[in-house]
Design an enzyme around this catalytic site. Structure first.
Site, PDB file in Angstrom:
ATOM      1  N   ARG A 151       0.832  -1.190   0.000  1.00 22.41           N
ATOM      2  CA  ARG A 151       0.000   0.000   0.000  1.00 22.41           C
ATOM      3  C   ARG A 151       0.879   1.257   0.000  1.00 22.41           C
ATOM      4  O   ARG A 151       2.091   1.174   0.197  1.00 22.41           O
ATOM      5  CB  ARG A 151      -0.922  -0.001   1.233  1.00 22.41           C
ATOM      6  N   LYS A 182       1.939   1.820   7.192  1.00 24.78           N
ATOM      7  CA  LYS A 182       2.283   0.991   8.346  1.00 24.78           C
ATOM      8  C   LYS A 182       3.258   1.718   9.272  1.00 24.78           C
ATOM      9  O   LYS A 182       3.863   2.722   8.929  1.00 24.78           O
ATOM     10  CB  LYS A 182       2.890  -0.340   7.891  1.00 24.78           C
ATOM     11  N   TYR A 238      -0.691   4.298  10.373  1.00 22.49           N
ATOM     12  CA  TYR A 238      -1.061   3.304  11.386  1.00 22.49           C
ATOM     13  C   TYR A 238       0.153   3.057  12.266  1.00 22.49           C
ATOM     14  O   TYR A 238       1.277   2.924  11.777  1.00 22.49           O
ATOM     15  CB  TYR A 238      -1.478   1.985  10.733  1.00 22.49           C
ATOM     16  N   GLU A 253      -5.418   4.570  13.608  1.00 16.32           N
ATOM     17  CA  GLU A 253      -6.349   3.649  14.281  1.00 16.32           C
ATOM     18  C   GLU A 253      -6.977   4.198  15.548  1.00 16.32           C
ATOM     19  O   GLU A 253      -7.895   3.569  16.103  1.00 16.32           O
ATOM     20  CB  GLU A 253      -5.670   2.310  14.592  1.00 16.32           C
ATOM     21  N   SER A 255     -10.559  -2.358   8.165  1.00 15.65           N
ATOM     22  CA  SER A 255     -11.301  -3.397   8.884  1.00 15.65           C
ATOM     23  C   SER A 255     -12.300  -4.075   7.953  1.00 15.65           C
ATOM     24  O   SER A 255     -12.514  -5.287   8.032  1.00 15.65           O
ATOM     25  CB  SER A 255     -12.030  -2.785  10.086  1.00 15.65           C
ATOM     26  N   ASP A 262     -20.245 -10.951  20.916  1.00 15.16           N
ATOM     27  CA  ASP A 262     -19.872  -9.606  21.341  1.00 15.16           C
ATOM     28  C   ASP A 262     -20.347  -9.423  22.780  1.00 15.16           C
ATOM     29  O   ASP A 262     -21.144 -10.217  23.286  1.00 15.16           O
ATOM     30  CB  ASP A 262     -20.492  -8.545  20.429  1.00 15.16           C
ATOM     31  N   VAL A 283     -11.694  -8.909  17.463  1.00 20.28           N
ATOM     32  CA  VAL A 283     -11.903  -8.015  18.600  1.00 20.28           C
ATOM     33  C   VAL A 283     -10.947  -6.828  18.531  1.00 20.28           C
ATOM     34  O   VAL A 283      -9.848  -6.923  17.981  1.00 20.28           O
ATOM     35  CB  VAL A 283     -11.716  -8.752  19.950  1.00 20.28           C
ATOM     36  N   LEU A 284     -11.384  -5.718  19.089  1.00 23.27           N
ATOM     37  CA  LEU A 284     -10.553  -4.512  19.109  1.00 23.27           C
ATOM     38  C   LEU A 284     -10.879  -3.679  20.334  1.00 23.27           C
ATOM     39  O   LEU A 284     -12.051  -3.410  20.620  1.00 23.27           O
ATOM     40  CB  LEU A 284     -10.799  -3.669  17.853  1.00 23.27           C
ATOM     41  N   ALA A 318      -6.885  -9.701  14.744  1.00 25.26           N
ATOM     42  CA  ALA A 318      -6.426  -8.813  15.813  1.00 25.26           C
ATOM     43  C   ALA A 318      -4.917  -8.877  16.039  1.00 25.26           C
ATOM     44  O   ALA A 318      -4.410  -8.270  16.986  1.00 25.26           O
ATOM     45  CB  ALA A 318      -7.147  -9.160  17.123  1.00 25.26           C
ATOM     46  N   ILE A 319      -4.198  -9.561  15.171  1.00 26.02           N
ATOM     47  CA  ILE A 319      -2.765  -9.770  15.402  1.00 26.02           C
ATOM     48  C   ILE A 319      -1.976  -8.467  15.420  1.00 26.02           C
ATOM     49  O   ILE A 319      -0.949  -8.357  16.099  1.00 26.02           O
ATOM     50  CB  ILE A 319      -2.184 -10.757  14.360  1.00 26.02           C
ATOM     51  N   ASP A 320      -2.436  -7.425  14.705  1.00 26.65           N
ATOM     52  CA  ASP A 320      -1.756  -6.128  14.751  1.00 26.65           C
ATOM     53  C   ASP A 320      -1.738  -5.557  16.165  1.00 26.65           C
ATOM     54  O   ASP A 320      -0.856  -4.763  16.506  1.00 26.65           O
ATOM     55  CB  ASP A 320      -2.437  -5.130  13.814  1.00 26.65           C
ATOM     56  N   ALA A 365      -0.124  -9.979   9.661  1.00 26.28           N
ATOM     57  CA  ALA A 365      -0.261  -8.724  10.403  1.00 26.28           C
ATOM     58  C   ALA A 365      -0.714  -7.546   9.548  1.00 26.28           C
ATOM     59  O   ALA A 365      -1.102  -6.521  10.091  1.00 26.28           O
ATOM     60  CB  ALA A 365       1.061  -8.382  11.090  1.00 26.28           C
ATOM     61  N   MET A 400      -3.070  -7.786   6.632  1.00 24.09           N
ATOM     62  CA  MET A 400      -3.907  -8.491   5.669  1.00 24.09           C
ATOM     63  C   MET A 400      -4.305  -7.630   4.466  1.00 24.09           C
ATOM     64  O   MET A 400      -4.234  -8.079   3.324  1.00 24.09           O
ATOM     65  CB  MET A 400      -5.154  -9.058   6.354  1.00 24.09           C
TER      66      MET A 400
END
Length: 374
Positions: A15, A74, A93, A117, A133, A197, A238-239, A267-269, A298, A300
């Protein structure tokens, strides 16, 4: 203002921070844009398009990183952090919560680091995270479907099944933008989908939108355990803004899962929501632990970099223009939602969740840039 756009150097990241269309808008506002040559070649965005939009091109990173504002995608890599300096704006980010070393390095640089973010809007949403997302949520299902194939280590299950054979069981942990988009695609592929949730209002919204195909559950340890251990595909969506992701699936749960089932950790980031997760890359996206396939890439959206870049620029451009037109002090003082994106300022950590996660000393952004009328 001079704005610099470097080529992303994180592994498998294609990107780019600004498109030619965004460059044109900044130039029309009277700013100068310096773009690293070839930064968007893989996206089909050429140097000629950047030049036609009014950008200058360079291969000299020392020159580029002298810009007043760096716009990236990134988090800066170590060789980029070394080039940051006091008074410079970094707009990208960051995902600092799981990375105390990077947080400290940004503090030492003296730069003003604003994280996409954690920028908010009037309804408490995250408008600069939402486009990625959406991409990651949709990709998570196609990645999971591929990982379920026998040759990938999966149990050989087709998400939608076929007449006379049952569909796959998909569990989505988190009903936000990622989870909703994952559920949408999984349902479209005719899988059996359950979404979890802790916000009952959000679960009601999801039921209204996807009824009667989608099943909703309130998230407790018992309910998550019951569904995860019997699932074919589990998507971690999840975040907690600015914080590490909560670990919702323990290693003991993973051990109980069916052989060849799949975990996709979006959620790995933010550190990951499965205890067995560790970050992977697009070139080596999966690993197997306890006979369960893990997909934990990380970045995607970097796999569909053209779509992701266009979507991201639609969201980030108004904020980049505000920073360039007004400068940091005025832009952050006038807009509390942009101010929520401030993570590090001249050595101070200015986001409480980041400070808590990294054990850094915290100074509220509102103390540095108190609100004033426009």
């Amino acid at each position: 203002m001079l704005i610099g756009v470097p080529k992303e150097i994180k592994t498998d990241e294609n990107r780019v921070g600004l498109t030619p269309a965004s460059v044109r808008e900044l130039v029309l506002h009277g700013h100068s844009v310096l773009v690293e040559a070839g930064c968007a070649f893989k996206l089909g965005l050429t140097d000629e398009e950047y030049s036609a939009a009014g950008a200058s091109l360079t291969s000299d990173l020392d020159r580029l990183f002298q810009a007043d504002m760096i716009v990236k995608v990134k988090e800066p890599q170590p060789e980029e952090v070394k080039r940051l300096h006091k008074g410079q704006i970094l707009f990208t980010y960051l995902h600092l919560a799981p990375h105390p070393i990077l947080t400290t390095a940004l503090q030492k640089s003296g730069c003003t680091a604003i994280a996409y973010e954690t920028v908010t809007d009037g309804r408490g949403r995250l408008p600069l995270l939402a486009p990625m997302s959406e991409v990651a949520g949709r990709m998570s299902v196609q990645a999971g479907a591929h990982a379920l194939e026998i040759e990938q280590g999966g149990r050989g299950t087709l998400l939608g099944g076929v007449p006379g054979s049952p569909p796959a069981s998909v569990v989505v942990l988190g009903g936000g933008v990622v989870g909703m988009n994952a559920a949408r695609i999984a349902l479209g592929m005719e899988a059996e989908v359950v979404i979890f949730d802790i916000d009952l209002r959000r679960l009601a919204e999801l039921e209204l939108e996807f009824r009667p195909a989608l099943h909703t559950r309130y998230s407790t340890v018992n309910s998550v355990h019951e569904h995860v251990v019997n699932a074919d595909l589990v998507i971690g969506a999840v975040l907690v803004p600015g914080s590490k992701a909560p670990r919702l699936v323990s290693e003991d749960m993973v051990r109980e899962m069916q052989r060849g089932s799949v975990l996709v950790d979006v959620a790995i980031d933010q550190g990951g929501c499965f205890e067995t997760s560790h970050a992977t890359t697009h070139s080596e996206p999966i690993f197997v632990k306890h006979d369960v396939v893990h997909y934990c890439v990380a970045n995607m959206p970097g796999a569909v970099a053209r779509t992701s870049t266009l979507a991201l620029n639609n969201a980030t451009l108004p904020f980049a223009l505000a920073l360039a037109d007004k400068g940091v002090s005025q832009a952050l003082s006038e807009d509390p939602h942009l101010r929520a994106g401030l993570n590090v300022y001249e050595g101070y950590v200015t986001h409480d969740a980041v400070a808590n996660a990294t054990a850094a000393e915290y100074v509220a952004a509102s103390e540095i840039f108190p609100t004033r009328e426009r």
